[in-house]
Structure formats: C-alpha cells, structure tokens
Design a protein around this motif. Structure first.
Motif, PDB file in Angstrom:
ATOM      1  N   ASP A  65     -40.426 -11.521-128.881  1.00  0.00           N
ATOM      2  CA  ASP A  65     -41.446 -11.907-129.863  1.00  0.00           C
ATOM      3  C   ASP A  65     -42.146 -10.723-130.518  1.00  0.00           C
ATOM      4  O   ASP A  65     -43.058 -10.918-131.323  1.00  0.00           O
ATOM      5  CB  ASP A  65     -42.509 -12.783-129.197  1.00  0.00           C
ATOM      6  CG  ASP A  65     -41.942 -14.086-128.663  1.00  0.00           C
ATOM      7  OD1 ASP A  65     -40.942 -14.558-129.242  1.00  0.00           O
ATOM      8  OD2 ASP A  65     -42.477 -14.611-127.669  1.00  0.00           O
ATOM      9  N   CYS A  66     -41.741  -9.494-130.168  1.00  0.00           N
ATOM     10  CA  CYS A  66     -42.513  -8.360-130.671  1.00  0.00           C
ATOM     11  C   CYS A  66     -42.084  -7.905-132.064  1.00  0.00           C
ATOM     12  O   CYS A  66     -42.592  -6.917-132.574  1.00  0.00           O
ATOM     13  CB  CYS A  66     -42.491  -7.191-129.684  1.00  0.00           C
ATOM     14  SG  CYS A  66     -40.972  -6.246-129.654  1.00  0.00           S
ATOM     15  N   ARG A  67     -41.173  -8.642-132.674  1.00  0.00           N
ATOM     16  CA  ARG A  67     -40.876  -8.393-134.081  1.00  0.00           C
ATOM     17  C   ARG A  67     -42.054  -8.874-134.929  1.00  0.00           C
ATOM     18  O   ARG A  67     -42.734  -9.839-134.587  1.00  0.00           O
ATOM     19  CB  ARG A  67     -39.610  -9.147-134.508  1.00  0.00           C
ATOM     20  CG  ARG A  67     -38.373  -8.763-133.720  1.00  0.00           C
ATOM     21  CD  ARG A  67     -37.810  -7.423-134.171  1.00  0.00           C
ATOM     22  NE  ARG A  67     -36.555  -7.097-133.480  1.00  0.00           N
ATOM     23  CZ  ARG A  67     -35.914  -5.968-133.656  1.00  0.00           C
ATOM     24  NH1 ARG A  67     -36.379  -5.055-134.501  1.00  0.00           N
ATOM     25  NH2 ARG A  67     -34.788  -5.727-132.999  1.00  0.00           N
ATOM     26  N   ASN A  68     -42.292  -8.217-136.021  1.00  0.00           N
ATOM     27  CA  ASN A  68     -43.381  -8.577-136.946  1.00  0.00           C
ATOM     28  C   ASN A  68     -44.766  -8.460-136.320  1.00  0.00           C
ATOM     29  O   ASN A  68     -45.701  -9.141-136.722  1.00  0.00           O
ATOM     30  CB  ASN A  68     -43.179 -10.008-137.472  1.00  0.00           C
ATOM     31  CG  ASN A  68     -41.841 -10.179-138.174  1.00  0.00           C
ATOM     32  OD1 ASN A  68     -41.436  -9.315-138.952  1.00  0.00           O
ATOM     33  ND2 ASN A  68     -41.159 -11.276-137.882  1.00  0.00           N
ATOM     34  N   PHE A  84     -46.017  -5.115-135.602  1.00  0.00           N
ATOM     35  CA  PHE A  84     -46.531  -3.818-136.020  1.00  0.00           C
ATOM     36  C   PHE A  84     -46.394  -3.633-137.531  1.00  0.00           C
ATOM     37  O   PHE A  84     -45.430  -4.098-138.146  1.00  0.00           O
ATOM     38  CB  PHE A  84     -45.771  -2.694-135.303  1.00  0.00           C
ATOM     39  CG  PHE A  84     -45.811  -2.780-133.804  1.00  0.00           C
ATOM     40  CD1 PHE A  84     -46.885  -2.280-133.095  1.00  0.00           C
ATOM     41  CD2 PHE A  84     -44.771  -3.381-133.095  1.00  0.00           C
ATOM     42  CE1 PHE A  84     -46.926  -2.358-131.715  1.00  0.00           C
ATOM     43  CE2 PHE A  84     -44.801  -3.468-131.721  1.00  0.00           C
ATOM     44  CZ  PHE A  84     -45.888  -2.963-131.023  1.00  0.00           C
ATOM     45  N   ASP A  85     -47.350  -2.944-138.110  1.00  0.00           N
ATOM     46  CA  ASP A  85     -47.263  -2.615-139.537  1.00  0.00           C
ATOM     47  C   ASP A  85     -46.174  -1.582-139.789  1.00  0.00           C
ATOM     48  O   ASP A  85     -45.491  -1.626-140.812  1.00  0.00           O
ATOM     49  CB  ASP A  85     -48.613  -2.077-140.036  1.00  0.00           C
ATOM     50  CG  ASP A  85     -49.702  -3.142-140.019  1.00  0.00           C
ATOM     51  OD1 ASP A  85     -49.354  -4.327-140.155  1.00  0.00           O
ATOM     52  OD2 ASP A  85     -50.887  -2.783-139.871  1.00  0.00           O
ATOM     53  N   ASP A  86     -46.010  -0.665-138.839  1.00  0.00           N
ATOM     54  CA  ASP A  86     -44.990   0.370-138.945  1.00  0.00           C
ATOM     55  C   ASP A  86     -43.652  -0.225-138.473  1.00  0.00           C
ATOM     56  O   ASP A  86     -43.417  -0.393-137.269  1.00  0.00           O
ATOM     57  CB  ASP A  86     -45.374   1.575-138.089  1.00  0.00           C
ATOM     58  CG  ASP A  86     -44.420   2.752-138.243  1.00  0.00           C
ATOM     59  OD1 ASP A  86     -43.252   2.533-138.607  1.00  0.00           O
ATOM     60  OD2 ASP A  86     -44.851   3.890-137.971  1.00  0.00           O
ATOM     61  N   LYS A  87     -42.782  -0.541-139.414  1.00  0.00           N
ATOM     62  CA  LYS A  87     -41.530  -1.232-139.077  1.00  0.00           C
ATOM     63  C   LYS A  87     -40.572  -0.346-138.285  1.00  0.00           C
ATOM     64  O   LYS A  87     -39.791  -0.847-137.468  1.00  0.00           O
ATOM     65  CB  LYS A  87     -40.851  -1.735-140.357  1.00  0.00           C
ATOM     66  CG  LYS A  87     -41.667  -2.796-141.079  1.00  0.00           C
ATOM     67  CD  LYS A  87     -41.982  -3.961-140.135  1.00  0.00           C
ATOM     68  CE  LYS A  87     -42.893  -4.987-140.761  1.00  0.00           C
ATOM     69  NZ  LYS A  87     -43.258  -6.082-139.815  1.00  0.00           N
ATOM     70  N   GLN A  88     -40.646   0.954-138.501  1.00  0.00           N
ATOM     71  CA  GLN A  88     -39.805   1.851-137.718  1.00  0.00           C
ATOM     72  C   GLN A  88     -40.246   1.845-136.258  1.00  0.00           C
ATOM     73  O   GLN A  88     -39.413   1.792-135.335  1.00  0.00           O
ATOM     74  CB  GLN A  88     -39.885   3.272-138.297  1.00  0.00           C
ATOM     75  CG  GLN A  88     -39.033   4.304-137.581  1.00  0.00           C
ATOM     76  CD  GLN A  88     -37.544   4.131-137.857  1.00  0.00           C
ATOM     77  OE1 GLN A  88     -37.146   3.220-138.569  1.00  0.00           O
ATOM     78  NE2 GLN A  88     -36.720   4.988-137.275  1.00  0.00           N
ATOM     79  N   PHE A  89     -41.556   1.903-136.049  1.00  0.00           N
ATOM     80  CA  PHE A  89     -42.089   1.853-134.680  1.00  0.00           C
ATOM     81  C   PHE A  89     -41.783   0.498-134.043  1.00  0.00           C
ATOM     82  O   PHE A  89     -41.464   0.417-132.852  1.00  0.00           O
ATOM     83  CB  PHE A  89     -43.598   2.098-134.702  1.00  0.00           C
ATOM     84  CG  PHE A  89     -44.232   2.132-133.337  1.00  0.00           C
ATOM     85  CD1 PHE A  89     -43.982   3.174-132.460  1.00  0.00           C
ATOM     86  CD2 PHE A  89     -45.076   1.099-132.907  1.00  0.00           C
ATOM     87  CE1 PHE A  89     -44.551   3.209-131.199  1.00  0.00           C
ATOM     88  CE2 PHE A  89     -45.651   1.119-131.657  1.00  0.00           C
ATOM     89  CZ  PHE A  89     -45.387   2.179-130.803  1.00  0.00           C
ATOM     90  N   GLU A  90     -41.862  -0.552-134.837  1.00  0.00           N
ATOM     91  CA  GLU A  90     -41.556  -1.895-134.331  1.00  0.00           C
ATOM     92  C   GLU A  90     -40.111  -1.973-133.837  1.00  0.00           C
ATOM     93  O   GLU A  90     -39.836  -2.546-132.770  1.00  0.00           O
ATOM     94  CB  GLU A  90     -41.788  -2.915-135.447  1.00  0.00           C
ATOM     95  CG  GLU A  90     -41.524  -4.347-135.039  1.00  0.00           C
ATOM     96  CD  GLU A  90     -41.817  -5.302-136.178  1.00  0.00           C
ATOM     97  OE1 GLU A  90     -40.861  -5.629-136.917  1.00  0.00           O
ATOM     98  OE2 GLU A  90     -42.983  -5.697-136.337  1.00  0.00           O
ATOM     99  N   LYS A  91     -39.196  -1.367-134.594  1.00  0.00           N
ATOM    100  CA  LYS A  91     -37.786  -1.360-134.197  1.00  0.00           C
ATOM    101  C   LYS A  91     -37.598  -0.629-132.874  1.00  0.00           C
ATOM    102  O   LYS A  91     -36.870  -1.088-131.987  1.00  0.00           O
ATOM    103  CB  LYS A  91     -36.965  -0.697-135.302  1.00  0.00           C
ATOM    104  CG  LYS A  91     -35.473  -0.606-135.016  1.00  0.00           C
ATOM    105  CD  LYS A  91     -34.750   0.088-136.168  1.00  0.00           C
ATOM    106  CE  LYS A  91     -33.257   0.217-135.866  1.00  0.00           C
ATOM    107  NZ  LYS A  91     -32.543   0.929-136.970  1.00  0.00           N
ATOM    108  N   ARG A  92     -38.269   0.519-132.742  1.00  0.00           N
ATOM    109  CA  ARG A  92     -38.173   1.291-131.498  1.00  0.00           C
ATOM    110  C   ARG A  92     -38.756   0.523-130.319  1.00  0.00           C
ATOM    111  O   ARG A  92     -38.170   0.469-129.233  1.00  0.00           O
ATOM    112  CB  ARG A  92     -38.884   2.627-131.658  1.00  0.00           C
ATOM    113  CG  ARG A  92     -38.144   3.617-132.529  1.00  0.00           C
ATOM    114  CD  ARG A  92     -39.056   4.665-133.133  1.00  0.00           C
ATOM    115  NE  ARG A  92     -39.966   5.229-132.145  1.00  0.00           N
ATOM    116  CZ  ARG A  92     -41.116   5.824-132.454  1.00  0.00           C
ATOM    117  NH1 ARG A  92     -41.497   5.914-133.721  1.00  0.00           N
ATOM    118  NH2 ARG A  92     -41.881   6.329-131.498  1.00  0.00           N
ATOM    119  N   MET A  93     -39.935  -0.104-130.541  1.00  0.00           N
ATOM    120  CA  MET A  93     -40.585  -0.812-129.438  1.00  0.00           C
ATOM    121  C   MET A  93     -39.783  -2.025-128.993  1.00  0.00           C
ATOM    122  O   MET A  93     -39.743  -2.347-127.799  1.00  0.00           O
ATOM    123  CB  MET A  93     -42.001  -1.239-129.831  1.00  0.00           C
ATOM    124  CG  MET A  93     -43.025  -0.122-129.792  1.00  0.00           C
ATOM    125  SD  MET A  93     -43.005   0.825-128.238  1.00  0.00           S
ATOM    126  CE  MET A  93     -43.221  -0.475-127.024  1.00  0.00           C
TER     127      MET A  93
END
Length: 643
Positions: A164-167, A169-178
């Motif tokens: 569920d951690c997609r969408n 974070f505002d930083d989409k690159q950081f979101e992908k990593r997390m």
C-alpha cells in the motif's frame, strides 16, 4: 461488594470517581488529570464487573502502555476479587497483539514461536540485508536506504503495508525505492519468523480486517474493554481498537488526559481523543481533583497548561485535595553561572536535605545528557544514585546463557542464539565449542542446532558441572519444553559454579545477583499475566517486551528523563535545565511558539512538576556547555519569573 478489599476501595472513591467506576455499558471517556486516582477508578470498575458476574464466562480486556502499569492493575484486581483472575486480561497493546498472533497468526503465515525484534542494532542489521536484496530488483536503491528504518516504522504506525505504500510520497523516486526496500525488509523478517514492535499492531489489524470472524470472536469473549493512558495511542493502536470494537460493541471505557500527551514522536496526538469522541460519541466524566501534589504545585500546573490551545473543550482546571505542607514547597533557585554549578548545588542540596532517605528524591530533566551531569556531581558527593532507563537485554554471562539457551530451544535453527550459547558456555565451564561444528552436525537428518550442540559439547565436557547442564538441557528442553524447570536448575547450577570461586569466576558473575532477581520477578509477572500454562514461545515473547532494568537499591536517588517519569511520583522532585533550547527544546522552538511541538514541550514541563508529592525544586543556569541560555518561558508562564 463480595470482598472487604473491594468494599474498602469502593468506599474511598469520591462521588465523581464512583460515577465513573459504576459505568455499566456504552462508551465513556474519563478525562483524568495527574494524581486523580484514575488507576483506582479503572481497577474498581473492572472488579465490580467481575464481582457482579461470577456466574458468567465472559472476560474483561484492559489495555495500557507499560508492563509496570499492567502489573499494578492486575495485582489490584486480583486483590479486590480473588479467584476471578482468569476472567481479566490486563496487558499492554503489544502483549495483547502478540497473544492474538500466537493463536491465529498462522492465517498470515506467522508461526506461533515468532521472535520479536526491538533493538535498534538488530533492526538496522535486518534492514541492511534487505537493502542488498532490494538492489537486485530496483536499480534506484542505494546504501543510503539503509538509513530508512524510521520511515518503515512510520509507515507501519500508519497501517501502511509494503503493497500500500505506493502514492504515499510526493517524491516518486523515493517512493519507488521505499516500495522495494520495505518489501525486502518484511521478507527478511518472514525468513527469520520475526516481527518488530510495530508489526505486532499492524499484523493484528490485518488479521482482524482480513478475517472479521476473529474480531467478532474477541468481541464476544471481551464484551468490556478498558484503556488506560488512551492519549498515548497512535493511529495504528486506535484503529486496532476500532476494528476490535466493531459497530455493535460500544463498551469502550477510556481513561485519558490530553495535558499529558508527550509521545508525539511515536504518533500520539490530541486528535486521538477527538477521533474517539467523534466515532463513539461517549459520555464524558472529568476527574480534576489532584490527590498527589501540594496546592502550590497544582497552581503552577494550571497556570502553565492554560497556555496550550490543543486541549479538550471545557477542560476543568486541576483542584488540590491536599493542604499546603508549609514553607519551601516550591523553590525556584536563582540562576547559576553555568551547568556545572547547577549540578554541584543540586548534589549538595540533596545531601543536606534528604540524606535520611535518598530514595524519596527524583531528579528530572528533559534529556539524559543533563542527567549525566547531575549524576557525576552526586557521585562526587558520595550520594548513591542511578539513571533509570529501559534495559532490553541481560548483561551477565549466566543470564545471557540461560536466555540464549531458551531462545535456541524455541527456534532450533537460530544461529545468533547458538553463537551466544557457545560463547557463554565456554566462559562458564571452559568447554569451547565452535558454532560451525554444531551447524555441520545439525545437517544430520532430524537434528537441530540445540541437539547438535548437546552432542558436540558432551564429547568435550567430561563428567563435571558442564555435563550436568547438558543433561538438563536434554531432559527439560529437548525431550520437553519445560522452561521453568530448566530455569530453576540453571540458578542452582550457577550457584555451584560461583562457589568454585577465583578471580575469573568473579568477573563472569558481575551483575548476576541483580539480574537473577529481575528474571525471577519477570517470570512471576508473565505467569500471572498469561496463566500457569504459559508456553515457552509466549514466555520468551513477553520477556522480550519487558525491561530488564533492576529496581533501584535502597536509599538511592533516582534520575529520570521526563518521558521516563510519566506515571510515577516522588516525595521530592528536582527539575533541572529549565532554559530555552533544553525545556522547551531547540527543535520545538524552530517549529514556532504556537506549534504542536511547543505545546508538547509545555506538557513535558506539566508532567514533570506534577510528579511531586511534597516538594518541588526548579533550577537553571546562564550557561550550558559554553552556550549562554535564557530562562525557560515556562517559568514565566507559571508566574515564577516576570518578563
């Protein structure tokens, strides 16, 4: 009332306390200020429910945030209604969730003998391996992501799973990593059959959400739920309660004080009480009477906390029950030239005023760093003192061996426990075993690390005390899982080892006596909480969640951070470091005068001063570690200094 103890406790309740304790059904919010007797109200209410339903089978669930508070409430209820202990489960949120997952976690692929990780070093090691795994599936992941443990814990406290951690974070690159790192971190935990603290809440919530029948079953077993220190609950804990209560079970008895919310870093918020009021529409009863503090301290507390805006509407000010004890109940000392002078004065003052009973004295500060300065001055003045802080692991060689052996008995392929068993056994007996040899032996069909360790060690131990221990391991932990019998043997065995004497033996047994006392006390508490039939995995999980800190020695001054002092009380309280950048903290000042962070700092000061039963001494200096400081704004707000 069926017992003299319950009748006496009931008779001592005030009219408004009795109104809360008599509450039968439906949601209730008890706004209870410091020293208001809330524990007595809560335990009397539970005892009354049990006493009036002795022919029933339902149970009462009581949740709080510290094992000490749960143990105290359990003891009181047992004293009020003997024989009804099995019908009440008084525990912490995390212990309740651990119990749920032991029984039903297999539906989420969690084995009952799961290990709980809480040490920062352990979790960072797991995350480090997870990042290495995540690099294989996501090119964006780097070694910098090994610092993201707080992010993962925050996601869990918000009930956000890796899926569920997609969408988020505002930083989409950081979101992908997390997304990649968080998933790998959870995979590492699953591979170890382990959970971290936040997983206990998250996984129990997921269980109840995915399988509503389990939540319904718990609602049936526990038609009454009581929550102490509700203001400390975070988003995950509150939503766990909501899903547990469901749409029909509204018997939620909540005790809270929004003036004592000091765990904002862990997700506590004034919004939690607002959510409860909105979702459950409870009746509200206020307990403003303070039975602990002198009226001078109560007046300071009221003057201070009225400067906060994030409070319950129509919150009543504290009322003092006790008369004034006389002169010097509250002392604000003139500013000292620097912190060293402040510490030295405190030490001399404590010695002159309280040498007959140092244990009645507590010295509080916002940070441990300040406490260490005072501790040094106390020791220089030959005053027995201790900084009270949570202790997660045993430190003496005998207790490490005992604990590690039980862990290995619970998880027969735990390499870390095996290495600890081998290392401490060598120190205790001189019998050295290479863990790699044990692992090789364990490759034999139907053999695990514990069996293999006994076999390898037996060939080297001869017929002395070492062999006695190996025989007992086989009898108590391999042939059965009787951890209580093994613990009893271990302490008798340790005594025999200690009698062998010698300088080296004395070094090995440093802190043994105090840790033995802690182990025995924790065993009593855990058995009292979970029942005499408690199994090894449950005992180890509960043991992990309890602090291994020894109680202070007699006639010893206690030094505590304000966070550690919450829920406690002392005859004589010294609050040190009352300057800007310390209390309030530098970080809260950066957030602004009207920020939630500044309000929490004010609540910290409120909590600190309301620990005092007889006297309160406040101190500050003009200079800390070479930096000039101004007096804390809270001294002005309490009316002790004028601008």
């Amino acid at each position: 009332m069926s017992t003299t103890e319950l009748s006496k406790a009931w008779a001592e309740l005030s009219a408004v306390q009795r109104e809360a304790a008599e509450w039968d059904g439906g949601p209730l919010l008890v706004l209870a200020g410091p020293g208001s007797g809330k524990t007595r109200v809560l335990t009397c209410r539970i005892a009354r429910i049990l006493d009036r339903s002795r022919d029933k089978n339902f149970r009462v669930l009581g949740l709080t945030f510290t094992n000490k508070a749960a143990d105290e409430m359990r003891s009181r209820v047992g004293n009020y209604v003997p024989g009804q202990d099995s019908r009440v489960f008084l525990t912490t949120f995390h212990s309740f969730c651990a119990d749920v997952l032991r029984q039903h976690g297999t539906h989420l692929n969690i084995n009952p003998n799961f290990t709980i990780y809480s040490l920062q070093s352990d979790l960072e090691a797991i995350l480090s391996e997870a990042v290495e795994d995540a690099k294989k599936s996501c090119d964006a992941v780097t070694n910098l992501d090994k610092k993201t443990l707080p992010v993962i814990q925050r996601l869990k406290s918000l009930l956000i799973s890796p899926e569920d951690c997609r969408n988020v974070f505002d930083d989409k690159q950081f979101e992908k990593r997390m997304a990649a790192v968080y998933s790998a971190y959870e995979a590492q935990l699953r591979a170890r059959n382990a959970l971290d603290f936040n997983s206990l809440i998250l996984k129990t919530y997921e269980l109840f959400k995915k399988y509503p029948a389990f939540a319904k079953r718990y609602r049936t077993v526990y038609p009454y739920t009581c929550i102490d220190e509700f203001q400390d609950s975070n988003h995950a804990q509150y939503n766990l309660i909501r899903i547990l209560a469901g749409d029909h079970n509204r018997n939620l008895f909540v005790v809270a004080d929004d003036d004592q919310i000091i765990y904002q870093w862990n997700g506590a918020s004034h919004k939690r009480i607002e959510e409860y009021v909105k979702d459950f529409q409870p009746t509200i009863i206020q307990l403003p009477m303070n039975y602990r503090c002198p009226p001078e301290v109560v007046a300071l507390a009221n003057s201070l906390i009225q400067n906060n805006f994030l409070r319950t509407t129509d919150k009543k000010p504290l009322e003092a029950f006790r008369p004034s004890p006389g002169n010097e109940t509250v002392r604000l000392l003139p500013p000292f030239p620097d912190f060293n002078d402040e510490c030295e004065f405190i030490a001399v003052d404590v010695k002159e005023r309280h040498s007959r009973d140092y244990s009645a004295v507590a010295i509080l500060a916002r940070t441990k760093r300040l406490l260490e300065g005072v501790e040094s001055a106390l020791r220089t003045n030959k005053i027995s003192c201790v900084i009270s802080q949570r202790k997660d692991e045993f430190e003496s060689t005998p207790l490490i061996w005992l604990h590690s052996t039980l862990r290995l008995a619970n998880d027969r392929h735990d390499r870390n426990s095996l290495e600890a068993v081998c290392g401490t056994f060598a120190q205790l007996t001189g019998v050295e075993i290479d863990p790699d040899d044990v692992v090789t032996q364990a490759k034999t069909p139907s053999r695990d690390y514990l069996q293999a360790w006994v076999n390898v060690a037996s060939r080297k131990s001869g017929k002395g005390l070492a062999n006695d221990a190996l025989t007992q391991v086989s009898r108590s932990l391999i042939e059965s899982r009787d951890f209580r019998a093994f613990s009893k043997f271990a302490f008798d065995w340790f005594e025999k080892l200690a009698q062998q004497g010698g300088k080296e033996t004395n070094q090995i047994f440093i802190r043994y006596d105090e840790e033995k006392t802690v182990w025995e006390a924790l065993m009593r508490e855990i058995v009292a909480s979970l029942g005499s039939g408690v199994v090894l995995e449950a005992f180890l999980q509960e043991l992990h969640m309890h602090s291994k800190e020894a109680p202070p020695k007699p006639n010893t001054v206690t030094l505590m951070t304000i966070h550690g002092a919450k829920g406690k009380e002392f005859d004589h309280v010294y609050l040190t470091g009352l300057v800007e950048d310390e209390l309030p903290s530098f970080q809260s000042k950066k957030k602004g005068d009207r920020s939630p962070e500044m309000e929490e700092e004010r609540r910290n000061c409120f909590v600190a001063i309301t620990r005092a039963i007889k006297t309160l001494t406040l101190t500050y200096a003009a200079d800390y570690r070479g930096w000039p400081k101004n007096p804390s704004r809270f001294l002005n707000e309490m009316g002790l200094l004028k601008n």
